[in-house]
Design a protein around this motif. Structure first.
Motif, short mmCIF file in Angstrom:
data_model
loop_
_atom_site.label_atom_id
_atom_site.label_comp_id
_atom_site.label_asym_id
_atom_site.label_seq_id
_atom_site.Cartn_x
_atom_site.Cartn_y
_atom_site.Cartn_z
N TYR A 13 0.86 -1.19 0.00
CA TYR A 13 0.00 0.00 0.00
C TYR A 13 0.89 1.23 0.00
O TYR A 13 1.78 1.35 0.84
CB TYR A 13 -0.89 -0.03 1.24
N GLN A 14 0.68 2.14 -0.95
CA GLN A 14 1.51 3.33 -1.05
C GLN A 14 0.64 4.58 -1.07
O GLN A 14 -0.23 4.73 -1.91
CB GLN A 14 2.38 3.27 -2.30
N ARG A 15 0.91 5.48 -0.13
CA ARG A 15 0.17 6.73 -0.01
C ARG A 15 0.91 7.86 -0.71
O ARG A 15 2.14 7.87 -0.77
CB ARG A 15 -0.02 7.13 1.45
N THR A 16 0.17 8.82 -1.18
CA THR A 16 0.79 10.04 -1.73
C THR A 16 1.20 10.96 -0.59
O THR A 16 0.67 10.89 0.53
CB THR A 16 -0.18 10.78 -2.65
N LEU A 17 2.14 11.83 -0.85
CA LEU A 17 2.62 12.79 0.13
C LEU A 17 1.50 13.76 0.51
O LEU A 17 0.85 14.34 -0.38
CB LEU A 17 3.81 13.56 -0.45
N HIS A 18 1.23 13.91 1.80
CA HIS A 18 0.18 14.79 2.33
C HIS A 18 -1.21 14.39 1.85
O HIS A 18 -2.16 15.17 1.98
CB HIS A 18 0.43 16.25 1.93
N THR A 45 8.54 3.81 -8.42
CA THR A 45 8.24 5.12 -7.84
C THR A 45 9.15 6.20 -8.39
O THR A 45 8.69 7.28 -8.79
CB THR A 45 8.36 5.06 -6.31
N SER A 46 10.44 5.95 -8.42
CA SER A 46 11.39 6.98 -8.85
C SER A 46 11.20 7.34 -10.32
O SER A 46 11.26 8.52 -10.69
CB SER A 46 12.83 6.52 -8.60
N ARG A 87 8.53 16.09 -14.57
CA ARG A 87 8.93 16.66 -15.86
C ARG A 87 7.71 17.16 -16.63
O ARG A 87 7.75 18.20 -17.29
CB ARG A 87 9.69 15.62 -16.67
N ALA A 88 6.61 16.41 -16.54
CA ALA A 88 5.40 16.76 -17.31
C ALA A 88 4.72 18.02 -16.79
O ALA A 88 4.13 18.77 -17.56
CB ALA A 88 4.42 15.59 -17.29
N VAL A 89 4.78 18.26 -15.47
CA VAL A 89 4.08 19.41 -14.90
C VAL A 89 5.01 20.54 -14.49
O VAL A 89 4.55 21.63 -14.13
CB VAL A 89 3.21 18.99 -13.69
N GLY A 90 6.31 20.29 -14.50
CA GLY A 90 7.25 21.33 -14.12
C GLY A 90 7.36 21.53 -12.63
O GLY A 90 7.27 22.66 -12.13
N ARG A 91 7.52 20.45 -11.90
CA ARG A 91 7.67 20.54 -10.45
C ARG A 91 8.89 19.74 -10.01
O ARG A 91 9.49 19.01 -10.80
CB ARG A 91 6.41 20.02 -9.72
N LYS A 92 9.22 19.84 -8.72
CA LYS A 92 10.31 19.07 -8.15
C LYS A 92 9.83 18.43 -6.86
O LYS A 92 8.85 18.87 -6.26
CB LYS A 92 11.52 19.97 -7.87
N GLY A 93 10.54 17.41 -6.42
CA GLY A 93 10.25 16.81 -5.13
C GLY A 93 9.45 15.53 -5.21
O GLY A 93 8.99 15.12 -6.28
N LEU A 147 6.44 12.63 -4.60
CA LEU A 147 4.98 12.55 -4.74
C LEU A 147 4.37 11.60 -3.72
O LEU A 147 3.19 11.71 -3.39
CB LEU A 147 4.60 12.06 -6.14
N PHE A 148 5.18 10.65 -3.26
CA PHE A 148 4.69 9.63 -2.33
C PHE A 148 5.38 9.76 -0.99
O PHE A 148 6.46 10.33 -0.87
CB PHE A 148 4.97 8.22 -2.89
N GLU A 149 4.74 9.19 0.04
CA GLU A 149 5.39 9.10 1.34
C GLU A 149 6.67 8.28 1.21
O GLU A 149 6.76 7.39 0.36
CB GLU A 149 4.44 8.45 2.37
N PRO A 150 7.67 8.57 2.05
CA PRO A 150 8.97 7.91 1.88
C PRO A 150 8.92 6.39 2.02
O PRO A 150 9.70 5.68 1.39
CB PRO A 150 9.83 8.52 3.01
N ARG A 151 8.01 5.89 2.80
CA ARG A 151 7.97 4.45 3.09
C ARG A 151 6.61 3.88 2.69
O ARG A 151 5.57 4.38 3.14
CB ARG A 151 8.24 4.20 4.57
#
Length: 312
Positions: free
Chosen positions: A15-20, A79-80, A88-94, A96-100
């Motif tokens: 199970y993988q959650r998105t960041l925030h 994930t990476s 790259r598609a939206v022009g952002r950095k950082g 998207l998912f929780e680290p674990r």
């Protein structure tokens, strides 16, 4: 950090959650890019995938691996690569998912069946469909048909654009290449007919298929019996801490429609809009949809204050 549980050769529920809790799956391209990255990565690792369900803000996977490191390396790679393509598609950095990511081994027929029902019924629990097989992005329907959401492609009668798309995608698949955002935008932009677009989506999913439906069905008498069991038992998950807000995820479809009317061809681009523009969208989404403050926050990637209100 809590030690990850793992049983060699057993089904693992990942199970993988998105960041925030932010949304990341907005448009068709988001799902297809992730799916094809997942597919070509499966071919590189000694794992067997029994299920995948993509929701707007999280995902579930059922897979079998002999070695825990293979599972971790597989998830890290998928994930990476996806995050790199998305950013790259939206022009952002950082990230998207929780680290674990979360994972829990499922031993015994009862636990495996419960996990199967839980995964495939996620969209039912989020009020996106009545039956598990009606949701395209849990891929359950593709165990029965190569084109469950469209008519089968007849290249003799298809447009030149669809023929060209099928040819290009076949080459990519044969070379072990995933489909990226720029490529998918170009391909779909050339296809004018909505029915052909649906045909192409089904074709991509079927061509890049990786779910072992035979092994999945082996936990039941047959595929059809499995689908009946899934639809009569939503399953439960005590080892992975997923929280339900008991609100429909259907409001995200309404918000996508709203932001497209506002001028966004690709809904995911709202995530990198200036804050002033997001606040204008916030007012529109409050007025035009039934979305809660939390759902709007997740959709626009806006932070909440300590009282659960959107920061303004």
């Amino acid at each position: 950090m809590k030690r990850r549980k793992f049983h060699s050769g057993e089904v693992n529920h990942v199970y993988q959650r998105t960041l925030h809790g932010n949304n990341i799956f907005y448009d068709i391209e988001d799902y297809l890019v992730y799916y094809t990255i997942f597919s070509v990565t499966v071919a590189k690792y000694p794992i067997s995938v029994l299920g995948l369900c993509l929701m707007v803000d999280h995902l579930h996977i059922l897979l079998v691996s002999e070695i825990m490191s293979d599972l971790s390396l597989f998830m890290d790679h998928v994930t990476s690569v996806f995050v790199r393509e998305y950013n790259r598609a939206v022009g952002r950095k950082g990230p998207l998912f929780e680290p674990r990511f979360g994972s829990a081994p499922k031993t015994g027929l009862k636990k495996v069946r419960t996990a199967v029902s839980y995964l495939f019924n996620n969209p039912v629990e989020r009020f996106l469909c009545l039956f598990a097989q009606d949701y395209r992005w849990n891929f359950l329907a593709y165990g029965k048909s190569s084109h469950p959401f469209s008519q089968k492609i007849n290249l003799m009668k298809s447009s030149r654009a669809l023929k060209s798309a099928v040819s290009e995608i076949r080459v990519c698949h044969a070379k072990g290449l995933y489909l990226n955002y720029q490529q998918l935008r170009r391909i779909f932009a050339k296809i004018a007919d909505d029915n052909e677009k649906e045909q192409l989506i089904d074709y991509i999913i079927w061509l890049y298929r990786f779910i072992d439906y035979d092994k999945l069905s082996s936990y039941y008498n047959s595929y059809d019996d499995m689908v009946v069991a899934i639809n009569t038992n939503t399953g439960s998950e005590y080892e992975l801490n997923e929280t339900f807000a008991f609100r429909t995820d259907g409001v995200y479809r309404d918000m996508i429609k709203c932001v497209r009317e506002y001028g966004y061809m690709y809904s995911r681009h709202v995530t990198v809009a200036p804050e002033s523009h997001k606040l204008k969208l916030l007012a529109e989404l409050k007025r035009k949809t039934r979305a809660s403050a939390g759902q709007i926050r997740k959709f626009l990637h806006l932070p909440l204050d300590g009282h659960g209100h959107i920061n303004r």
